[in-house]
Design a protein around this motif. Structure first.
Motif, mmCIF file in Angstrom:
data_model
loop_
_atom_site.group_PDB
_atom_site.id
_atom_site.type_symbol
_atom_site.label_atom_id
_atom_site.label_comp_id
_atom_site.label_asym_id
_atom_site.label_seq_id
_atom_site.Cartn_x
_atom_site.Cartn_y
_atom_site.Cartn_z
ATOM 1 N N THR A 93 0.839 -1.187 0.000
ATOM 2 C CA THR A 93 0.000 0.000 0.000
ATOM 3 C C THR A 93 0.878 1.242 0.000
ATOM 4 N N ALA A 95 -0.593 4.474 -0.521
ATOM 5 C CA ALA A 95 -1.389 5.511 0.122
ATOM 6 C C ALA A 95 -2.801 5.004 0.364
ATOM 7 N N THR A 96 -3.425 5.542 1.406
ATOM 8 C CA THR A 96 -4.827 5.282 1.693
ATOM 9 C C THR A 96 -5.594 6.543 1.329
ATOM 10 N N TRP A 106 -8.939 12.937 1.081
ATOM 11 C CA TRP A 106 -7.885 12.838 2.079
ATOM 12 C C TRP A 106 -6.925 11.733 1.643
ATOM 13 N N VAL A 107 -5.646 12.029 1.626
ATOM 14 C CA VAL A 107 -4.622 11.034 1.312
ATOM 15 C C VAL A 107 -3.832 10.828 2.589
ATOM 16 N N ASN A 108 -3.833 9.591 3.094
ATOM 17 C CA ASN A 108 -3.175 9.246 4.362
ATOM 18 C C ASN A 108 -3.617 10.178 5.481
ATOM 19 N N LYS A 110 -4.632 13.265 5.344
ATOM 20 C CA LYS A 110 -4.427 14.699 5.123
ATOM 21 C C LYS A 110 -5.286 15.167 3.948
ATOM 22 N N SER A 125 -0.528 14.474 -3.905
ATOM 23 C CA SER A 125 0.013 14.532 -2.551
ATOM 24 C C SER A 125 1.530 14.380 -2.670
#
Length: 158
Positions: A93, A95-96, A106-108, A110, A125
């Motif tokens: 993974t 990024a979430t 939102w990426v990770n 943020k 990001s």
């Protein structure tokens, strides 16, 4: 020298206005457009007037004015909403991603700015650019690219 009466000039003007336009399409061309399901605009974009409506529809050309509007499912109205994972080729993974119904991203954890672009949702990001395709019928088109590391991968729904 005799001058022509006003009625003559009015009749001449009406006759000129009533003339068919020089740029009007021919009857044969209108029939081809009708049979093919193309419009003059879609023909310029690649719709083939020598093919049938079904063949052109299969190629992605649909005359929206003639076709009934499809009923949108709630999922189709919000194709981006949900949890996503950016995966590397090895399956790790990267990024979430979380996207709400209003397309806030939102990426990770943020928040990042996102915009619709060319049928998808694009956001960034750091050095990683993400793009999620809006048409969920298209498979394998959700992806990410890291311009710093020169790597890329797929984005999958969680």
């Amino acid at each position: 020298m005799k001058t022509k009466p006003l009625a003559f000039w009015v009749a001449a003007a009406i006759a000129l206005i009533a003339q068919p336009n020089a740029y009007a399409i021919s009857a044969k061309y209108a029939q081809q457009l009708e049979r093919s399901g193309c419009t003059q605009i879609s023909e310029g974009q690649g719709c083939d007037i020598r093919k049938t409506k079904a063949e052109n529809a299969k190629a992605g050309f649909v005359n929206d004015a003639a076709a009934p509007a499809p009923k949108a499912s709630p999922a189709a109205a919000k194709p981006y909403a949900g949890q996503w994972l950016a995966k590397s080729d090895s399956g790790a993974t990267v990024a979430t991603i979380r996207i709400d119904a209003k397309e806030h991203v939102w990426v990770n954890g943020k928040p990042v700015k996102a915009k619709r672009s060319d049928g998808g949702l694009a956001f960034k990001s750091g050095t990683i650019s993400f793009r999620i395709q809006g048409d969920r019928r298209l498979q394998g088109e959700d992806g990410w690219t890291d311009s710093g590391a020169g790597t890329k991968g797929q984005i999958v729904s969680e």
